[in-house]
Design an enzyme around this catalytic site. Structure first.
Site, PDB file in Angstrom:
ATOM      1  N   LYS A  88       0.854  -1.196   0.000  1.00 50.05           N
ATOM      2  CA  LYS A  88       0.000   0.000   0.000  1.00 50.05           C
ATOM      3  C   LYS A  88       0.889   1.245   0.000  1.00 50.05           C
ATOM      4  O   LYS A  88       1.885   1.296   0.746  1.00 50.05           O
ATOM      5  CB  LYS A  88      -0.869  -0.042   1.265  1.00 50.05           C
ATOM      6  CG  LYS A  88      -1.931   1.028   1.390  1.00 50.05           C
ATOM      7  CD  LYS A  88      -2.749   0.775   2.665  1.00 50.05           C
ATOM      8  CE  LYS A  88      -3.889   1.760   2.835  1.00 50.05           C
ATOM      9  NZ  LYS A  88      -4.667   1.501   4.070  1.00 50.05           N
ATOM     10  N   SER A  99      -9.553   1.419   3.225  1.00 43.58           N
ATOM     11  CA  SER A  99      -8.750   2.234   2.349  1.00 43.58           C
ATOM     12  C   SER A  99      -7.703   1.451   1.569  1.00 43.58           C
ATOM     13  O   SER A  99      -7.117   1.997   0.640  1.00 43.58           O
ATOM     14  CB  SER A  99      -8.039   3.313   3.173  1.00 43.58           C
ATOM     15  OG  SER A  99      -7.117   2.722   4.089  1.00 43.58           O
ATOM     16  N   SER A 143      -9.520  -1.246   7.344  1.00 41.90           N
ATOM     17  CA  SER A 143      -9.045  -1.009   5.974  1.00 41.90           C
ATOM     18  C   SER A 143      -8.327  -2.186   5.332  1.00 41.90           C
ATOM     19  O   SER A 143      -7.986  -2.115   4.148  1.00 41.90           O
ATOM     20  CB  SER A 143      -8.137   0.217   5.936  1.00 41.90           C
ATOM     21  OG  SER A 143      -8.875   1.386   6.161  1.00 41.90           O
TER      22      SER A 143
END
Lengths: 468, 62
Positions: free
Chosen positions: A82, A155, A179
């Site tokens: 990420k 996210s 997330s």
């Protein structure tokens, strides 16, 4: 194995081939780079693709393996992280157009992947600053591989997409209020939020210091355990990392002797979509057939999990962003900006109250875990919704509906700092994945892997691939 | 707690040195009012005797 099969294989399968020298890390890396080139314009999983760096790492891995110096099960395995985590030589954007600096060091989690011989393909898309809820995505709208008109979850959206669409063998996400578990559920993959303190936060852009936790997002539970073992452990750069060694994966042949608690407040009308509940009930039935004893459990505060989790996390994030928000307000996505501005105005006594309720929530979670091996709930209250073009927050009631109810299913466990993992457990009639959340005692990821792994030996939901 | 108006929210943001674009203020007010109302309504008999905490794992580590 043909390229098309290779990219869908598990880390364990790929590792076996690499070990036996039946597969070249360079060939494998190129297969993923080709897959990324074919799909990323549609799915927007990646922010940065480091083809040159990945192929150089793959050649190093190939040389080492051919000389009998394979470092372990991740050596030569292509992964991505990420874009909230620093990787030396690559920009860290956190999904924002404001940040573009090239990192000069690795986040600890990235350093540990490199030490394990992982080939880093690049950095993955996310909602702005890992808050979730952003509408405009400067690096492209992340799209769910199972239905590209729908959200992949936030996210860690890019991490969920990349693993589900076989654009990497495994990925790292970050979970503050859900997330990792959210995108894992909506993308049909396995995602672990470890016990808070298991994985170093060093080099990861923060949102909420006491809940941020990086973790693996993979196609199988076994792979999840392998990646977790590589990234977990004490780090002198993060004072809150634990000295406890991560467990090794000890698979079970059946669930005989395991007690599984179904949280009664997590299901029923108003708490969860009917099809999601049905798939989760079928998963629990399959666990019973595999030998587990199923009991009812209770967390009375469960429905408040979204409110309390967002209340704490957003106020923490408002502090993190206070100077940047004042200086660059217009460059934020409007939804992120409004969320942070609202959190900036939380009265101190309500923040204090939320932190007191957090302790009560923790007590209730720990009480529910007494006498059972794991707790289960749906990982998401609903299947993946259509991609949003506005926040839709035109009233106080709309805020309560959107942010408190549907966030309830993951919030209690990040508040309580216990490990939780989403595993695929079926599909809706429209073909959208559903995830079952397994919750364990602090530092007992091992039991989550055992129960989730045993479930995956009985079912094939984790082997389904999106129609791309 | 009484609901805040967008204008009141704008004044509070300005007092903190934060931006207060009029286009943002209605939604910011909805968000503030929702959190304030929902948190204010929560109650528990142990609330006042429970000390707040953010870090728990040290208990298991000991």
């Amino acid at each position: 194995m043909a390229n098309d099969d290779l990219i869908h294989a598990s880390v364990a399968e790929l590792s076996g081939l690499l070990d036996a020298k039946k597969l070249s890390p360079v060939e494998l890396t190129q297969a993923y780079l080709d897959r990324i080139a074919a799909l990323d314009e549609r799915l927007h999983a990646f922010i940065t693709i480091d083809a040159e760096g990945a192929l150089a790492s793959a050649r190093e891995a190939e040389s080492a393996i051919s000389n009998g110096r394979r470092l372990g099960p991740l050596h030569g395995i292509p992964m991505a992280v990420k874009d909230q985590m620093d990787a030396k030589g690559l920009p860290t954007t956190a999904g924002s157009s404001i940040l573009k600096d090239v990192a000069t060091t690795d986040a600890t989690v990235v350093a540990r992947l490199r030490e394990s011989g992982v080939v880093l393909l690049g950095k993955l898309n996310l909602s702005e600053f890992a808050l979730g809820g952003s509408i405009n995505h400067p690096y492209g709208v992340p799209r769910n591989p199972w239905d590209t008109d729908r959200q992949p979850g936030q996210s860690s959206s890019g991490s969920g997409i990349a693993v589900a669409a076989s654009m990497c063998a495994a990925a790292i996400g970050e979970d503050t209020s859900g997330s990792i578990r959210g995108p894992a559920s909506w993308c049909g993959i396995t995602g672990l939020r470890p016990t808070w303190g298991r994985v170093s936060r060093h080099g990861i852009l923060p949102m909420s210091w006491s809940m941020d936790q990086a973790g693996p997002m993979t196609r199988t539970v076994e792979d999840c355990a392998t990646v977790f073992a590589a990234i977990a452990g004490f780090d002198p750069n993060d004072a809150y990392t634990s000295h406890k060694a991560p467990p090794s994966y000890q698979p079970l042949e059946s669930l005989k002797g395991k007690r599984i608690g179904v949280i009664r407040e997590a299901i029923g009308e108003g708490m969860v979509d009917g099809e999601v509940q049905q798939r989760c009930e079928e998963a629990v039935a399959a666990m019973r057939e595999a030998g587990a004893e199923i009991v009812e459990a209770s967390i009375p505060l469960f429905p408040q999990g979204g409110l309390l989790s967002n209340g704490v996390a957003d106020a923490d994030a408002a502090y993190v962003h206070r100077e940047r928000l004042a200086a660059h307000a217009a460059e934020y996505d409007f939804a992120t900006r409004r969320r942070l501005l609202a959190a900036s105005l939380m009265p101190a006594h309500l923040y204090q109250k939320a932190q007191r309720f957090r302790v009560i929530m923790r007590r209730q979670v720990m009480a529910a875990l007494e006498g059972v091996d794991v707790l289960v709930t749906p990982a998401q209250a609903q299947p993946a919704p259509l991609i949003a073009t506005d926040t839709g927050l035109d009233s106080k009631d709309a805020v309560m509906r959107q942010f408190f109810g549907i966030r309830a299913h993951r919030g209690p466990f990040n508040l309580a700092a216990v490990p939780a993992m989403s595993i695929p457990c079926g599909f809706t009639d429209a073909g959208l994945p559903v995830g079952l959340q397994l919750v364990g005692r602090p530092f007992d990821e091992s039991t989550l892997f055992q129960v989730g792994g045993a479930y995956q030996t009985q079912t094939d939901w984790h082997t389904q691939r999106p129609p791309l | 707690m009484p609901d805040l108006t967008p204008e009141e929210v704008g004044s509070m943001l300005k007092s903190l040195g934060l931006p207060a674009d009029p286009a943002d203020l209605p939604e910011v007010a909805h968000r503030v009012n929702a959190v304030n109302e929902a948190l204010s309504a929560l109650d528990h008999p142990d609330l006042d005797t429970t000390e707040p905490a953010a870090v728990f794992w040290l208990q298991e580590e000991a």
